[in-house]
Design an enzyme around this catalytic site. Structure first.
Site, short mmCIF file in Angstrom:
data_model
loop_
_atom_site.label_atom_id
_atom_site.label_comp_id
_atom_site.label_asym_id
_atom_site.label_seq_id
_atom_site.Cartn_x
_atom_site.Cartn_y
_atom_site.Cartn_z
N ASP A 16 5.46 -7.09 -5.31
CA ASP A 16 4.35 -7.80 -6.79
C ASP A 16 5.24 -8.54 -6.92
O ASP A 16 5.83 -9.01 -7.82
CB ASP A 16 4.18 -6.94 -7.75
N LYS A 37 3.70 -2.63 0.48
CA LYS A 37 2.63 -3.06 -0.07
C LYS A 37 1.87 -4.14 -0.15
O LYS A 37 2.37 -4.56 -1.44
CB LYS A 37 2.36 -1.96 -1.23
N ASP A 64 -4.03 -3.21 -1.08
CA ASP A 64 -4.34 -2.50 -2.32
C ASP A 64 -5.30 -3.48 -2.43
O ASP A 64 -5.38 -4.33 -3.16
CB ASP A 64 -2.90 -2.75 -2.17
N LYS A 66 -8.54 -2.11 -2.99
CA LYS A 66 -9.54 -1.29 -3.43
C LYS A 66 -11.44 -1.41 -4.32
O LYS A 66 -11.55 -2.63 -4.58
CB LYS A 66 -8.84 -1.76 -5.24
N LEU A 67 -11.23 -2.07 -2.44
CA LEU A 67 -12.54 -2.27 -2.43
C LEU A 67 -13.76 -1.95 -3.55
O LEU A 67 -13.33 -0.33 -3.38
CB LEU A 67 -13.06 -2.35 -0.71
N HIS A 68 -14.85 -2.33 -3.32
CA HIS A 68 -15.87 -1.75 -4.41
C HIS A 68 -17.07 -2.35 -4.61
O HIS A 68 -16.87 -3.58 -5.31
CB HIS A 68 -15.81 -1.65 -5.64
N ASP A 69 -18.08 -1.68 -3.40
CA ASP A 69 -18.98 -2.94 -3.32
C ASP A 69 -20.22 -1.91 -2.37
O ASP A 69 -19.86 -0.74 -2.97
CB ASP A 69 -19.00 -4.50 -2.51
N THR A 127 -6.01 4.22 -14.31
CA THR A 127 -4.42 5.13 -14.43
C THR A 127 -5.01 3.94 -16.02
O THR A 127 -3.78 4.36 -17.34
CB THR A 127 -2.80 5.00 -14.00
N GLN A 197 6.09 2.02 -16.62
CA GLN A 197 5.65 3.29 -16.14
C GLN A 197 5.68 4.06 -17.15
O GLN A 197 6.72 4.31 -17.56
CB GLN A 197 6.15 3.72 -14.70
N ARG A 218 9.75 -2.38 -8.24
CA ARG A 218 10.92 -2.50 -8.64
C ARG A 218 11.96 -1.81 -9.21
O ARG A 218 13.64 -2.57 -8.60
CB ARG A 218 10.71 -2.74 -10.34
O1 C5P Z 1 7.49 -2.10 -9.61
P1 C5P Z 1 6.96 -0.31 -9.66
O2 C5P Z 1 7.93 0.50 -8.65
O3 C5P Z 1 6.25 0.43 -11.05
O4 C5P Z 1 5.43 -0.85 -8.92
C1 C5P Z 1 5.03 0.52 -8.80
C2 C5P Z 1 3.29 -0.13 -8.05
O5 C5P Z 1 2.30 0.65 -8.08
C3 C5P Z 1 2.92 -1.64 -8.62
O6 C5P Z 1 2.08 -2.02 -7.31
C4 C5P Z 1 1.86 -0.55 -9.77
O7 C5P Z 1 1.09 -2.05 -9.52
C5 C5P Z 1 1.00 0.31 -8.88
N1 C5P Z 1 0.83 0.69 -9.26
C6 C5P Z 1 1.13 1.43 -10.90
N2 C5P Z 1 0.27 2.99 -11.04
C7 C5P Z 1 -0.65 3.17 -10.81
C8 C5P Z 1 -1.73 2.14 -9.73
C9 C5P Z 1 -0.58 2.15 -9.22
O8 C5P Z 1 2.48 1.11 -10.67
N3 C5P Z 1 -0.87 3.58 -11.68
#
Ligand code: C5P
Length: 239
Positions: A16, A37, A64, A66-69, A127, A197, A218
């Protein structure tokens, strides 16, 4: 308990960040890590080239998007994503079984050209959505029931698995069986900063619960030594 190679295969590093920073990190991690990713922010800015650049560094890519169509469009999109190098591709379960079957047809078309067919993982309920947000879009089931319903439908329609939180991994493994690909973000090594998180588990606990792959950002990317941070997680998974 995993072997060292299984542990490397189980970790997907979430990139990211911008392209230069991502590539510099991949240069450092290339010999050690196996998966990264690439999300929409990086992909929409730099396109298929960025996927190739990860492959050039010996890394496999979870694209990642996230396709939707409509199914026709998604069949083409999945075919294109597979051709440009997605090793795992995400799609929205809410697109329904016809859309997921379309995605599967798309990746199957490219399979003969690849070492391994692109695998599909379905997103169930984002989420970021709670019960009120679901009701707003006309879904009255409790979140957990909706997640389970969509997961079962998606895998039945041709998805190889799902994305879910570590807290749901055990239920999803029981529901979907041993072959499903269960990808979990929200993973934090013991002692690492939780950040934004909320529902976190340690890497070992997530694997123990039945996750196939862990998306970790991270705790690796922002560590003073990302290679050492990656290796410490590998060691935890092998212990
Ligand atoms: O930095 P961190 O470990 O929190 O990153 C987790 C990755 O997973 C990020 O790319 C975030 O967008 C993704 N993600 C998430 N929770 C979700 C779905 C995706 O943290 N429920």
């Amino acid at each position: 308990m995993l072997t060292e190679e299984q542990a490397r295969e189980a970790i997907i590093i979430a990139l990211d960040m911008g392209r230069e920073e991502a590539l510099a990190l991949c240069d450092r991690l290339g010999g050690t890590a196996r998966w990264v990713k690439v999300g929409m922010t990086l992909y929409y800015a730099y396109g298929p080239q960025v996927v190739q650049e990860m492959h050039d560094r010996g890394l496999k890519v979870f694209l990642d998007l996230k396709l939707h169509d409509i199914p026709f469009q998604i069949e083409g999109a999945a075919e294109s994503a597979s051709r440009v190098g997605a090793d795992i591709l995400s799609i929205h379960g809410l697109g329904g079984s016809a859309m997921i079957a379309g995605a599967r047809r798309g990746v199957e078309k490219v399979a003969p050209e690849r070492d391994e067919r692109t695998r599909l993982v379905a997103i169930s309920v984002l989420t970021s959505m709670d019960q009120a947000a679901l009701e707003e879009i006309g879904v009255s089931l409790p979140v957990a029931d909706e997640v389970a319903r969509l997961a079962k439908m998606a895998v039945g329609a041709g998805s190889d698995g799902i994305v879910c939180s570590p807290k749901e991994a055990a239920d999803m493994r029981a529901l979907l069986g041993p072959d499903a690909l269960i990808v979990t973000p929200g993973v934090r090594p013991a002692g690492a900063a939780v950040g934004d998180q909320k529902r976190v588990a340690t890497p070992a606990a997530a694997i123990q619960a039945g996750a196939s792959k862990l998306v970790i950002g991270r705790p690796i990317t922002q560590a003073p030594d990302p290679v050492a941070a990656f290796q410490a997680i590998v060691a935890e998974l092998c212990a």
